[in-house]
Design a protein around this motif. Structure first.
Motif, PDB file in Angstrom:
ATOM      1  N   LYS A  94       0.801  -1.225   0.000  1.00 58.56           N
ATOM      2  CA  LYS A  94       0.000   0.000   0.000  1.00 58.56           C
ATOM      3  C   LYS A  94       0.835   1.278   0.000  1.00 58.56           C
ATOM      4  CE  LYS A  94      -3.774  -2.249   2.412  1.00 58.56           C
ATOM      5  NZ  LYS A  94      -4.736  -2.177   3.493  1.00 58.56           N
ATOM      6  N   SER A  95       2.100   1.202  -0.262  1.00 56.42           N
ATOM      7  CA  SER A  95       2.976   2.364  -0.223  1.00 56.42           C
ATOM      8  C   SER A  95       2.849   3.206  -1.493  1.00 56.42           C
ATOM      9  CB  SER A  95       4.424   1.905  -0.060  1.00 56.42           C
ATOM     10  OG  SER A  95       5.290   3.007  -0.095  1.00 56.42           O
ATOM     11  N   LEU A  96       3.007   4.519  -1.327  1.00 55.54           N
ATOM     12  CA  LEU A  96       3.032   5.416  -2.483  1.00 55.54           C
ATOM     13  C   LEU A  96       4.376   5.366  -3.202  1.00 55.54           C
ATOM     14  CD1 LEU A  96       1.169   8.585  -1.163  1.00 55.54           C
ATOM     15  CD2 LEU A  96       0.458   7.093  -3.035  1.00 55.54           C
ATOM     16  N   ILE A  97       5.402   4.835  -2.528  1.00 53.83           N
ATOM     17  CA  ILE A  97       6.749   4.806  -3.112  1.00 53.83           C
ATOM     18  C   ILE A  97       7.245   3.373  -3.201  1.00 53.83           C
ATOM     19  CG2 ILE A  97       9.147   5.540  -2.843  1.00 53.83           C
ATOM     20  CD1 ILE A  97       8.137   7.927  -1.241  1.00 53.83           C
ATOM     21  N   ILE A  98       7.771   3.038  -4.357  1.00 56.79           N
ATOM     22  CA  ILE A  98       8.466   1.765  -4.551  1.00 56.79           C
ATOM     23  C   ILE A  98       9.949   2.123  -4.577  1.00 56.79           C
ATOM     24  CG2 ILE A  98       8.846  -0.204  -6.075  1.00 56.79           C
ATOM     25  CD1 ILE A  98       6.008   0.453  -7.257  1.00 56.79           C
ATOM     26  N   GLY A  99      10.693   1.636  -3.605  1.00 56.44           N
ATOM     27  CA  GLY A  99      12.116   1.952  -3.511  1.00 56.44           C
ATOM     28  C   GLY A  99      12.440   2.583  -2.171  1.00 56.44           C
ATOM     29  N   ASP A 100      13.718   2.580  -1.828  1.00 56.54           N
ATOM     30  CA  ASP A 100      14.192   3.085  -0.543  1.00 56.54           C
ATOM     31  C   ASP A 100      14.640   4.539  -0.689  1.00 56.54           C
ATOM     32  OD1 ASP A 100      15.217   3.372   2.023  1.00 56.54           O
ATOM     33  OD2 ASP A 100      17.072   2.295   1.554  1.00 56.54           O
ATOM     34  N   VAL A 101      13.920   5.461  -0.039  1.00 53.67           N
ATOM     35  CA  VAL A 101      14.243   6.883  -0.156  1.00 53.67           C
ATOM     36  C   VAL A 101      14.540   7.553   1.190  1.00 53.67           C
ATOM     37  CG1 VAL A 101      12.911   7.127  -2.295  1.00 53.67           C
ATOM     38  CG2 VAL A 101      11.815   7.633  -0.105  1.00 53.67           C
ATOM     39  N   LYS A 102      14.178   6.914   2.287  1.00 58.21           N
ATOM     40  CA  LYS A 102      14.311   7.546   3.605  1.00 58.21           C
ATOM     41  C   LYS A 102      15.760   7.945   3.886  1.00 58.21           C
ATOM     42  CE  LYS A 102      13.015   7.205   8.397  1.00 58.21           C
ATOM     43  NZ  LYS A 102      12.308   6.471   9.418  1.00 58.21           N
ATOM     44  N   GLY A 103      15.936   9.234   4.215  1.00 55.63           N
ATOM     45  CA  GLY A 103      17.256   9.753   4.547  1.00 55.63           C
ATOM     46  C   GLY A 103      18.186   9.938   3.369  1.00 55.63           C
ATOM     47  N   LYS A 104      17.680   9.721   2.172  1.00 56.01           N
ATOM     48  CA  LYS A 104      18.509   9.793   0.959  1.00 56.01           C
ATOM     49  C   LYS A 104      18.273  11.110   0.216  1.00 56.01           C
ATOM     50  CE  LYS A 104      19.735   5.216   0.874  1.00 56.01           C
ATOM     51  NZ  LYS A 104      18.808   4.222   1.131  1.00 56.01           N
ATOM     52  N   GLU A 105      19.306  11.550  -0.526  1.00 53.15           N
ATOM     53  CA  GLU A 105      19.172  12.724  -1.391  1.00 53.15           C
ATOM     54  C   GLU A 105      18.553  12.253  -2.708  1.00 53.15           C
ATOM     55  OE1 GLU A 105      21.754  16.066  -3.781  1.00 53.15           O
ATOM     56  OE2 GLU A 105      22.780  14.823  -2.304  1.00 53.15           O
ATOM     57  N   ILE A 106      17.377  12.794  -2.999  1.00 51.29           N
ATOM     58  CA  ILE A 106      16.620  12.351  -4.164  1.00 51.29           C
ATOM     59  C   ILE A 106      16.648  13.412  -5.253  1.00 51.29           C
ATOM     60  CG2 ILE A 106      14.367  11.539  -4.994  1.00 51.29           C
ATOM     61  CD1 ILE A 106      15.600   9.801  -2.729  1.00 51.29           C
ATOM     62  N   LEU A 107      16.789  12.967  -6.480  1.00 49.14           N
ATOM     63  CA  LEU A 107      16.592  13.830  -7.644  1.00 49.14           C
ATOM     64  C   LEU A 107      15.327  13.325  -8.319  1.00 49.14           C
ATOM     65  CD1 LEU A 107      17.655  16.106  -9.478  1.00 49.14           C
ATOM     66  CD2 LEU A 107      18.888  14.350 -10.771  1.00 49.14           C
ATOM     67  N   LEU A 108      14.321  14.180  -8.380  1.00 48.03           N
ATOM     68  CA  LEU A 108      13.058  13.811  -9.035  1.00 48.03           C
ATOM     69  C   LEU A 108      13.153  14.190 -10.504  1.00 48.03           C
ATOM     70  CD1 LEU A 108      10.120  12.753  -8.638  1.00 48.03           C
ATOM     71  CD2 LEU A 108       9.452  15.148  -8.356  1.00 48.03           C
ATOM     72  N   VAL A 109      12.739  13.285 -11.381  1.00 47.42           N
ATOM     73  CA  VAL A 109      12.764  13.555 -12.814  1.00 47.42           C
ATOM     74  C   VAL A 109      11.338  13.571 -13.335  1.00 47.42           C
ATOM     75  CG1 VAL A 109      13.077  11.131 -13.501  1.00 47.42           C
ATOM     76  CG2 VAL A 109      13.859  12.943 -15.010  1.00 47.42           C
ATOM     77  N   GLU A 110      11.058  14.540 -14.216  1.00 48.26           N
ATOM     78  CA  GLU A 110       9.747  14.677 -14.855  1.00 48.26           C
ATOM     79  C   GLU A 110       9.945  14.725 -16.358  1.00 48.26           C
ATOM     80  OE1 GLU A 110       6.652  14.749 -13.967  1.00 48.26           O
ATOM     81  OE2 GLU A 110       6.423  15.584 -11.967  1.00 48.26           O
ATOM     82  N   ASN A 128       7.521  13.397   2.748  1.00 45.65           N
ATOM     83  CA  ASN A 128       6.733  12.709   3.780  1.00 45.65           C
ATOM     84  C   ASN A 128       7.328  11.346   4.138  1.00 45.65           C
ATOM     85  OD1 ASN A 128       4.922  14.805   4.051  1.00 45.65           O
ATOM     86  ND2 ASN A 128       3.425  13.927   2.641  1.00 45.65           N
ATOM     87  N   ALA A 129       8.078  10.769   3.204  1.00 45.98           N
ATOM     88  CA  ALA A 129       8.723   9.471   3.437  1.00 45.98           C
ATOM     89  C   ALA A 129      10.114   9.628   4.056  1.00 45.98           C
ATOM     90  CB  ALA A 129       8.816   8.702   2.121  1.00 45.98           C
ATOM     91  N   GLY A 130      10.498  10.869   4.379  1.00 44.72           N
ATOM     92  CA  GLY A 130      11.783  11.102   5.026  1.00 44.72           C
ATOM     93  C   GLY A 130      12.943  11.326   4.081  1.00 44.72           C
ATOM     94  N   ALA A 131      12.656  11.583   2.800  1.00 46.81           N
ATOM     95  CA  ALA A 131      13.709  11.835   1.820  1.00 46.81           C
ATOM     96  C   ALA A 131      14.092  13.306   1.807  1.00 46.81           C
ATOM     97  CB  ALA A 131      13.238  11.424   0.425  1.00 46.81           C
TER      98      ALA A 131
END
Length: 167
Positions: A94-110, A128-131
């Motif tokens: 039921k998660s909105l995110i597939i993959g480990d993002v908590k505490g990580k620096e994320i680059l979102l691509v569109e 909200n997931a701690g990224a």
């Protein structure tokens, strides 16, 4: 004009006519990155460009348009990727995110930004997931408010191509 803009034209990613965008706005042109990324040379060029320009722990994309981009960039950068679902599922994890993002620096691509609402949704889900999520790379910015919308949430929008460069 830059190489990505040239490839957009070659792949016929810009169409003219009467279109309704995801935001509900009407437009005389449509930027079809989803179809363009089905061409391996285009997808690979975008992935290489983003992988060499930006640092990140995880590349993320909002379904559907950001997913093939995130996967290709992940392969080019040899970094993990995450998928942000459009809505929560009522089964499985039921998660909105597939993959480990908590505490990580994320680059979102569109693929394309217009109002910035999809990118803002992705950033919100990631945060909200701690990224740590404060940058969005878009293949094409339609220059219709996304940059301003994201800036209000302390998010930088980085377009590979601005629509004014190709129209």
């Amino acid at each position: 004009m830059n190489a990505i803009a040239d490839l957009l034209i070659t792949c016929k990613a810009i169409e003219f006519g009467d279109f309704t965008l995801a935001s509900g706005a009407k437009s005389r042109y449509y930027v079809d990155i989803k179809t363009a990324v089905t061409h391996p040379e285009f997808l690979e060029a975008i992935a290489r460009e983003i992988a060499k320009r930006y640092t990140f722990d995880v590349i993320a994309g909002v379904a559907v348009g950001g997913v093939p981009l995130a996967v290709a960039i992940s392969l080019a950068a040899k970094k993990p990727f995450a998928i942000i679902r459009a809505e929560e599922k009522d089964h499985g994890k039921k998660s909105l995110i597939i993959g480990d993002v908590k505490g990580k620096e994320i680059l979102l691509v569109e693929d394309v930004t217009t109002s910035g609402s999809s990118a803002l949704y992705g950033i919100s889900v990631l945060r909200n997931a701690g990224a740590m999520a404060n940058r969005v790379v878009t293949v094409v910015d339609r220059e219709q408010g996304a940059e301003e919308t994201l800036k209000k949430q302390a998010v930088d929008l980085i377009p590979l191509v601005r629509v004014s460069e190709i129209l």
